[in-house]
Design a protein around this motif. Structure first.
Motif, PDB file in Angstrom:
ATOM      1  N   GLY A 137       0.825  -1.207   0.000  1.00 44.19           N
ATOM      2  CA  GLY A 137       0.000   0.000   0.000  1.00 44.19           C
ATOM      3  C   GLY A 137       0.856   1.252   0.000  1.00 44.19           C
ATOM      4  N   SER A 138       0.527   2.168   0.888  1.00 41.71           N
ATOM      5  CA  SER A 138       1.303   3.411   1.044  1.00 41.71           C
ATOM      6  C   SER A 138       1.849   3.461   2.464  1.00 41.71           C
ATOM      7  N   PRO A 139       2.966   2.811   2.715  1.00 41.37           N
ATOM      8  CA  PRO A 139       3.485   2.717   4.087  1.00 41.37           C
ATOM      9  C   PRO A 139       3.883   4.072   4.657  1.00 41.37           C
ATOM     10  N   THR A 140       3.738   4.197   5.974  1.00 45.52           N
ATOM     11  CA  THR A 140       4.180   5.399   6.680  1.00 45.52           C
ATOM     12  C   THR A 140       5.647   5.235   7.054  1.00 45.52           C
ATOM     13  N   GLY A 141       6.478   6.187   6.655  1.00 46.11           N
ATOM     14  CA  GLY A 141       7.902   6.103   6.945  1.00 46.11           C
ATOM     15  C   GLY A 141       8.249   6.617   8.331  1.00 46.11           C
ATOM     16  N   TRP A 142       9.505   6.510   8.685  1.00 41.08           N
ATOM     17  CA  TRP A 142       9.985   7.006   9.969  1.00 41.08           C
ATOM     18  C   TRP A 142      11.432   7.456   9.826  1.00 41.08           C
ATOM     19  N   THR A 143      11.979   8.036  10.887  1.00 36.64           N
ATOM     20  CA  THR A 143      13.339   8.567  10.866  1.00 36.64           C
ATOM     21  C   THR A 143      14.241   7.762  11.780  1.00 36.64           C
ATOM     22  N   LEU A 144      15.464   7.543  11.328  1.00 35.49           N
ATOM     23  CA  LEU A 144      16.499   6.943  12.165  1.00 35.49           C
ATOM     24  C   LEU A 144      17.592   7.973  12.403  1.00 35.49           C
ATOM     25  N   THR A 145      18.102   8.002  13.627  1.00 37.29           N
ATOM     26  CA  THR A 145      19.124   8.969  14.005  1.00 37.29           C
ATOM     27  C   THR A 145      20.479   8.283  14.106  1.00 37.29           C
ATOM     28  N   LYS A 146      21.495   8.906  13.558  1.00 37.78           N
ATOM     29  CA  LYS A 146      22.858   8.361  13.635  1.00 37.78           C
ATOM     30  C   LYS A 146      23.354   8.378  15.079  1.00 37.78           C
ATOM     31  N   GLY A 147      24.391   7.612  15.330  1.00 42.16           N
ATOM     32  CA  GLY A 147      24.977   7.574  16.658  1.00 42.16           C
ATOM     33  C   GLY A 147      25.678   8.870  17.013  1.00 42.16           C
ATOM     34  N   SER A 148      25.769   9.172  18.277  1.00 38.97           N
ATOM     35  CA  SER A 148      26.474  10.371  18.741  1.00 38.97           C
ATOM     36  C   SER A 148      27.402   9.974  19.893  1.00 38.97           C
ATOM     37  N   PRO A 149      28.717   9.894  19.656  1.00 46.79           N
ATOM     38  CA  PRO A 149      29.399  10.165  18.381  1.00 46.79           C
ATOM     39  C   PRO A 149      29.084   9.104  17.337  1.00 46.79           C
ATOM     40  N   VAL A 150      29.477   9.389  16.093  1.00 49.95           N
ATOM     41  CA  VAL A 150      29.106   8.485  14.998  1.00 49.95           C
ATOM     42  C   VAL A 150      29.782   7.129  15.105  1.00 49.95           C
ATOM     43  N   THR A 151      30.778   6.998  15.966  1.00 50.36           N
ATOM     44  CA  THR A 151      31.404   5.689  16.168  1.00 50.36           C
ATOM     45  C   THR A 151      30.462   4.728  16.886  1.00 50.36           C
ATOM     46  N   ASN A 152      29.364   5.239  17.445  1.00 47.86           N
ATOM     47  CA  ASN A 152      28.337   4.392  18.059  1.00 47.86           C
ATOM     48  C   ASN A 152      27.220   4.121  17.057  1.00 47.86           C
ATOM     49  N   ALA A 153      26.483   3.030  17.276  1.00 50.62           N
ATOM     50  CA  ALA A 153      25.294   2.766  16.461  1.00 50.62           C
ATOM     51  C   ALA A 153      24.208   3.781  16.795  1.00 50.62           C
ATOM     52  N   GLY A 154      23.291   3.980  15.866  1.00 46.59           N
ATOM     53  CA  GLY A 154      22.213   4.936  16.079  1.00 46.59           C
ATOM     54  C   GLY A 154      21.089   4.367  16.925  1.00 46.59           C
TER      55      GLY A 154
END
Length: 210
Positions: free
Chosen positions: A160-177
């Motif tokens: 259908g028309s799926p609803t999207g979402w946001t993922l945030t990068k890790g802080s610091p980026v050496t960590n997983a989000g």
């Protein structure tokens, strides 16, 4: 005519004066040209830009703890349904959790959506729902309280028309989000035919936001 004739003695003197003025004028022009040439200064500035590509990687987990890449349909993660999906009867509902996050060293945030679903086999009269939840708990209550991505009643062969979402990068980026939890709820319809078998593979796509 005599040598002391004033007319004869004056003309050559005037000619010499004109020639002298012409020579002097030429000397001034040449001198000015030499001055302009000597006054031509040069200077330069240089600028350099260095460009490097960032890193970007989406990873998933069926238990919320161990994350890895499932980058192709052939390497798809196998969802762990709470009830054996190989023995469905009409009216059965089975649930399976899944989690996604941006891997360590991913340098940008991402927008995420379900991009496609592909089916194999002969299963029909099966529908599903997909919601975002707050944990790996995936059951009727989680579906009721979750944020709808794909609504209940959607055919197993459709998104259908799926609803999207946001993922945030890790802080610091050496960590997983940050982790987003998903819950699949699959319902066998009243018209389910005996001995059918098949599978559905969902593609979840992340796109960098910068």
């Amino acid at each position: 005519m005599s040598a002391d004739n004033p007319i004869q003695s004056t003309e050559p003197a005037r000619d010499r004066a004109r020639k002298l003025r012409a020579v002097l004028a030429a000397g001034v022009v040449l001198g000015l040209g030499a001055t302009l040439t000597l006054a031509a200064w040069n200077d330069s500035e240089y600028a350099r830009g260095t460009f490097s590509a960032g890193a970007f990687n989406l990873e998933g987990s069926t238990d919320g703890t161990s994350f890895s890449d499932h980058a192709t349909a052939g390497a798809a993660a196998t969802l762990g349904f709470t009830v054996n999906p190989a023995n469905l009867a009409p009216g059965d509902v089975v649930y399976a959790p899944f989690a996604v996050r941006l891997a360590a060293n991913t340098s940008t945030d991402a927008s995420v959506t379900v991009a496609a679903v592909t089916n194999t086999g002969t299963v029909t009269n099966v529908t599903y729902a997909l919601v975002r939840t707050t944990s790996m708990t995936c059951n009727a209550a989680a579906v009721t309280g979750g944020t709808v991505v794909i609504p209940a009643g959607t055919a197993l062969s459709a998104i259908g028309s799926p609803t999207g979402w946001t993922l945030t990068k890790g802080s610091p980026v050496t960590n997983a989000g940050s982790t987003v939890f998903l819950c699949f709820a699959v319902t066998a319809g009243a018209g389910l035919v005996q001995s059918q078998t098949g599978s559905a593979t969902w593609q979840i796509t992340a796109t960098s936001t910068s």
